[in-house]
Design a protein around this motif. Structure first.
Motif, PDB file in Angstrom:
ATOM      1  N   HIS A   7       7.355   4.642   0.115  1.00 43.64           N
ATOM      2  CA  HIS A   7       7.179   3.231  -0.229  1.00 43.64           C
ATOM      3  C   HIS A   7       8.354   2.422   0.314  1.00 43.64           C
ATOM      4  O   HIS A   7       9.214   2.938   1.028  1.00 43.64           O
ATOM      5  CB  HIS A   7       7.083   3.071  -1.738  1.00 43.64           C
ATOM      6  CG  HIS A   7       6.019   3.914  -2.367  1.00 43.64           C
ATOM      7  ND1 HIS A   7       4.674   3.683  -2.189  1.00 43.64           N
ATOM      8  CD2 HIS A   7       6.115   5.018  -3.161  1.00 43.64           C
ATOM      9  CE1 HIS A   7       3.970   4.591  -2.855  1.00 43.64           C
ATOM     10  NE2 HIS A   7       4.819   5.409  -3.441  1.00 43.64           N
TER      11      HIS A   7
ATOM     12  N   SER B 245       1.645  -3.076  -5.039  1.00 46.11           N
ATOM     13  CA  SER B 245       2.552  -2.163  -5.727  1.00 46.11           C
ATOM     14  C   SER B 245       1.942  -1.711  -7.044  1.00 46.11           C
ATOM     15  O   SER B 245       1.047  -2.356  -7.585  1.00 46.11           O
ATOM     16  CB  SER B 245       3.902  -2.844  -5.966  1.00 46.11           C
ATOM     17  OG  SER B 245       4.479  -3.234  -4.739  1.00 46.11           O
ATOM     18  N   TYR B 246       2.448  -0.587  -7.543  1.00 45.56           N
ATOM     19  CA  TYR B 246       1.850  -0.065  -8.776  1.00 45.56           C
ATOM     20  C   TYR B 246       2.872   0.662  -9.625  1.00 45.56           C
ATOM     21  O   TYR B 246       3.879   1.181  -9.145  1.00 45.56           O
ATOM     22  CB  TYR B 246       0.668   0.848  -8.474  1.00 45.56           C
ATOM     23  CG  TYR B 246       0.961   2.116  -7.696  1.00 45.56           C
ATOM     24  CD1 TYR B 246       1.041   3.359  -8.336  1.00 45.56           C
ATOM     25  CD2 TYR B 246       1.110   2.088  -6.314  1.00 45.56           C
ATOM     26  CE1 TYR B 246       1.270   4.514  -7.614  1.00 45.56           C
ATOM     27  CE2 TYR B 246       1.328   3.247  -5.596  1.00 45.56           C
ATOM     28  CZ  TYR B 246       1.412   4.458  -6.254  1.00 45.56           C
ATOM     29  OH  TYR B 246       1.646   5.615  -5.548  1.00 45.56           O
TER      30      TYR B 246
ATOM     31  N   ASN C 192      -7.038   7.226  -8.152  1.00 49.15           N
ATOM     32  CA  ASN C 192      -5.985   6.284  -7.778  1.00 49.15           C
ATOM     33  C   ASN C 192      -5.671   5.280  -8.868  1.00 49.15           C
ATOM     34  O   ASN C 192      -4.593   4.670  -8.838  1.00 49.15           O
ATOM     35  CB  ASN C 192      -6.381   5.532  -6.503  1.00 49.15           C
ATOM     36  CG  ASN C 192      -5.213   5.312  -5.570  1.00 49.15           C
ATOM     37  OD1 ASN C 192      -4.285   6.105  -5.543  1.00 49.15           O
ATOM     38  ND2 ASN C 192      -5.258   4.238  -4.796  1.00 49.15           N
ATOM     39  N   TYR C 193      -6.569   5.082  -9.817  1.00 45.18           N
ATOM     40  CA  TYR C 193      -6.412   4.033 -10.821  1.00 45.18           C
ATOM     41  C   TYR C 193      -6.603   4.623 -12.212  1.00 45.18           C
ATOM     42  O   TYR C 193      -7.568   5.342 -12.463  1.00 45.18           O
ATOM     43  CB  TYR C 193      -7.421   2.910 -10.587  1.00 45.18           C
ATOM     44  CG  TYR C 193      -7.435   2.426  -9.152  1.00 45.18           C
ATOM     45  CD1 TYR C 193      -6.353   1.719  -8.631  1.00 45.18           C
ATOM     46  CD2 TYR C 193      -8.492   2.718  -8.308  1.00 45.18           C
ATOM     47  CE1 TYR C 193      -6.340   1.300  -7.311  1.00 45.18           C
ATOM     48  CE2 TYR C 193      -8.491   2.306  -6.979  1.00 45.18           C
ATOM     49  CZ  TYR C 193      -7.408   1.597  -6.490  1.00 45.18           C
ATOM     50  OH  TYR C 193      -7.397   1.192  -5.173  1.00 45.18           O
TER      51      TYR C 193
ATOM     52  N   ASN D  11       5.325  -1.511  -2.583  1.00 44.67           N
ATOM     53  CA  ASN D  11       4.772  -1.524  -1.233  1.00 44.67           C
ATOM     54  C   ASN D  11       4.657  -2.957  -0.727  1.00 44.67           C
ATOM     55  O   ASN D  11       4.244  -3.840  -1.478  1.00 44.67           O
ATOM     56  CB  ASN D  11       3.360  -0.922  -1.215  1.00 44.67           C
ATOM     57  CG  ASN D  11       3.345   0.505  -1.681  1.00 44.67           C
ATOM     58  OD1 ASN D  11       4.035   1.348  -1.142  1.00 44.67           O
ATOM     59  ND2 ASN D  11       2.543   0.786  -2.713  1.00 44.67           N
TER      60      ASN D  11
ATOM     61  N   GLN E  84       3.494   3.780 -12.284  1.00 45.50           N
ATOM     62  CA  GLN E  84       2.960   5.108 -12.597  1.00 45.50           C
ATOM     63  C   GLN E  84       3.904   5.797 -13.569  1.00 45.50           C
ATOM     64  O   GLN E  84       5.120   5.748 -13.400  1.00 45.50           O
ATOM     65  CB  GLN E  84       2.834   5.955 -11.332  1.00 45.50           C
ATOM     66  CG  GLN E  84       2.401   7.401 -11.583  1.00 45.50           C
ATOM     67  CD  GLN E  84       2.111   8.134 -10.288  1.00 45.50           C
ATOM     68  OE1 GLN E  84       1.394   7.637  -9.430  1.00 45.50           O
ATOM     69  NE2 GLN E  84       2.662   9.321 -10.142  1.00 45.50           N
TER      70      GLN E  84
ATOM     71  N   TRP F  10      -2.304  -0.489 -10.746  1.00 48.28           N
ATOM     72  CA  TRP F  10      -2.065  -1.201  -9.486  1.00 48.28           C
ATOM     73  C   TRP F  10      -2.141  -2.697  -9.742  1.00 48.28           C
ATOM     74  O   TRP F  10      -3.144  -3.198 -10.259  1.00 48.28           O
ATOM     75  CB  TRP F  10      -3.123  -0.824  -8.461  1.00 48.28           C
ATOM     76  CG  TRP F  10      -2.914   0.514  -7.821  1.00 48.28           C
ATOM     77  CD1 TRP F  10      -3.173   1.736  -8.379  1.00 48.28           C
ATOM     78  CD2 TRP F  10      -2.429   0.773  -6.505  1.00 48.28           C
ATOM     79  NE1 TRP F  10      -2.876   2.730  -7.486  1.00 48.28           N
ATOM     80  CE2 TRP F  10      -2.412   2.167  -6.323  1.00 48.28           C
ATOM     81  CE3 TRP F  10      -1.998  -0.059  -5.458  1.00 48.28           C
ATOM     82  CZ2 TRP F  10      -1.987   2.756  -5.140  1.00 48.28           C
ATOM     83  CZ3 TRP F  10      -1.579   0.529  -4.282  1.00 48.28           C
ATOM     84  CH2 TRP F  10      -1.570   1.923  -4.129  1.00 48.28           C
ATOM     85  N   SER F  11      -1.076  -3.410  -9.325  1.00 51.73           N
ATOM     86  CA  SER F  11      -1.038  -4.849  -9.472  1.00 51.73           C
ATOM     87  C   SER F  11      -1.454  -5.200 -10.908  1.00 51.73           C
ATOM     88  O   SER F  11      -0.908  -4.637 -11.846  1.00 51.73           O
ATOM     89  CB  SER F  11      -1.944  -5.503  -8.412  1.00 51.73           C
ATOM     90  OG  SER F  11      -1.828  -6.887  -8.403  1.00 51.73           O
TER      91      SER F  11
ATOM     92  N   TYR G  97       8.014   2.352 -10.541  1.00 51.26           N
ATOM     93  CA  TYR G  97       7.370   1.201  -9.914  1.00 51.26           C
ATOM     94  C   TYR G  97       7.436   1.459  -8.424  1.00 51.26           C
ATOM     95  O   TYR G  97       8.517   1.446  -7.817  1.00 51.26           O
ATOM     96  CB  TYR G  97       8.096  -0.087 -10.286  1.00 51.26           C
ATOM     97  CG  TYR G  97       7.410  -1.368  -9.842  1.00 51.26           C
ATOM     98  CD1 TYR G  97       6.023  -1.482  -9.800  1.00 51.26           C
ATOM     99  CD2 TYR G  97       8.174  -2.486  -9.502  1.00 51.26           C
ATOM    100  CE1 TYR G  97       5.413  -2.669  -9.411  1.00 51.26           C
ATOM    101  CE2 TYR G  97       7.569  -3.680  -9.119  1.00 51.26           C
ATOM    102  CZ  TYR G  97       6.189  -3.762  -9.073  1.00 51.26           C
ATOM    103  OH  TYR G  97       5.584  -4.941  -8.692  1.00 51.26           O
TER     104      TYR G  97
ATOM    105  N   THR H 277      -1.699   5.269 -13.841  1.00 52.60           N
ATOM    106  CA  THR H 277      -1.259   4.262 -12.884  1.00 52.60           C
ATOM    107  C   THR H 277      -1.943   2.927 -13.140  1.00 52.60           C
ATOM    108  O   THR H 277      -3.103   2.870 -13.555  1.00 52.60           O
ATOM    109  CB  THR H 277      -1.554   4.683 -11.430  1.00 52.60           C
ATOM    110  OG1 THR H 277      -2.960   4.782 -11.236  1.00 52.60           O
ATOM    111  CG2 THR H 277      -0.914   6.029 -11.110  1.00 52.60           C
TER     112      THR H 277
ATOM    113  N   VAL I 147      -2.819   2.803   0.725  1.00 53.39           N
ATOM    114  CA  VAL I 147      -2.360   1.599   0.043  1.00 53.39           C
ATOM    115  C   VAL I 147      -3.271   0.430   0.414  1.00 53.39           C
ATOM    116  O   VAL I 147      -3.663   0.280   1.567  1.00 53.39           O
ATOM    117  CB  VAL I 147      -0.918   1.269   0.447  1.00 53.39           C
ATOM    118  CG1 VAL I 147      -0.527  -0.142   0.003  1.00 53.39           C
ATOM    119  CG2 VAL I 147       0.039   2.288  -0.160  1.00 53.39           C
TER     120      VAL I 147
END
Length: 281
Positions: free
Chosen positions: A168, A143-144, A63-64, A241, A146, A89-90, A238, A87, A278
């Protein structure tokens, strides 16, 4: 910049386009377009590293940071998206293994996110006002960013990504080469149109979270990516979420006069694509 966006005609037009035709195309200023170019070129250099190097910067749940080919899919696991990903995230660099080794990528991503976030907020706030709501939900912590780095696909694979909606609130997308196709009139019917933003443009595509917030008034934009046999294509998104640390109610009352809490939908939407839920980070 954030002080003037609320009355910017570009923002007003984008919000109107989302309401009237189901998506918007936004032209960027010079600084923001420069941040977009830098985010893409910096990420491309990362993807050119050896696979074992890239894997050192991906989390165990994928995920990251780096996500290798074969994890994410649009319809079924047997047809993975034909790309590898990175990706952010934040601003949670601590969730990316060995993040210091990709500081150039994360710095460029954060600059691009800082360009996008005020634009997205202003547009979504304008949309929310059309439903009698003062402002859209806060989103930056959930939100993230990618980037998808497309891989060579066999000729018999007609689509690099199968038809889907992103799940999203909105997706803000830029692609560097043809392939993206949108279903303009909804999921099962409507004209399929190629969509390639200019070098200084992004496409804003509603997802099913915005559909839930708007009581079904704004449909998710279904889309796919066609295989044109290209060997140099990137798309950067982007994924916006809403934060869900508190109840999140739709903007329209349902039949019994209540407003639905849509947090479960927000949290579980990524499972459609084989990804974890999420979180507000």
């Amino acid at each position: 910049m954030t002080q003037t966006l609320a009355h910017d005609p570009v923002i007003t037009k984008a919000a109107g386009d989302i309401l009237d035709r189901g998506y918007a195309v936004v032209k960027l200023g010079d600084i923001d377009a420069g941040n977009l170019r830098n985010a893409i070129s910096t990420a491309v250099r990362f993807f050119q590293r050896p696979l074992e190097d890239k894997k050192q910067h991906g989390s165990a749940d994928h995920n990251y940071g780096y996500r290798p080919f074969g994890i994410e899919y649009s319809r079924v696991p047997e047809r993975p998206d034909m790309n590898e990903c990175f990706t952010l995230w934040s601003s949670r660099l601590d969730l990316i293994p060995n993040a210091a080794g990709v500081a150039d990528v994360t710095d460029a991503f954060r600059d691009w996110r800082d360009s996008l976030a005020p634009i997205v907020k202003a547009i979504l706030d304008e949309v929310a006002k059309n439903f009698g709501t003062a402002a859209a939900p806060e989103f930056e912590k959930a939100s993230y960013l990618q980037i998808n780095y497309c891989l060579p696909a066999p000729a018999e694979r007609d689509l690099l990504q199968d038809k889907h909606e992103d799940g999203h609130m909105v997706t803000v997308l830029h692609a560097t080469a043809p392939g993206l196709e949108i279903y303009h009139e909804g999921e099962e019917s409507g004209e399929v149109r190629p969509m390639l933003p200019a070098a200084d443009e992004v496409v804003i595509m509603p997802g099913s979270v915005l559909t839930a917030l708007s009581g079904g008034k704004i449909a998710p934009l279904y889309h796919q990516v066609r295989n044109h046999g290209l060997d140099d294509r990137q798309s950067i998104m982007y994924f916006v979420n809403p934060e869900i640390d508190e109840p999140l109610f739709g903007w329209i009352e349902n039949g019994d006069g209540e407003r639905a809490d849509i947090r479960e939908h927000v949290q579980n939407a990524p499972s459609m694509f084989g990804l974890p839920p999420v979180e507000a980070l």
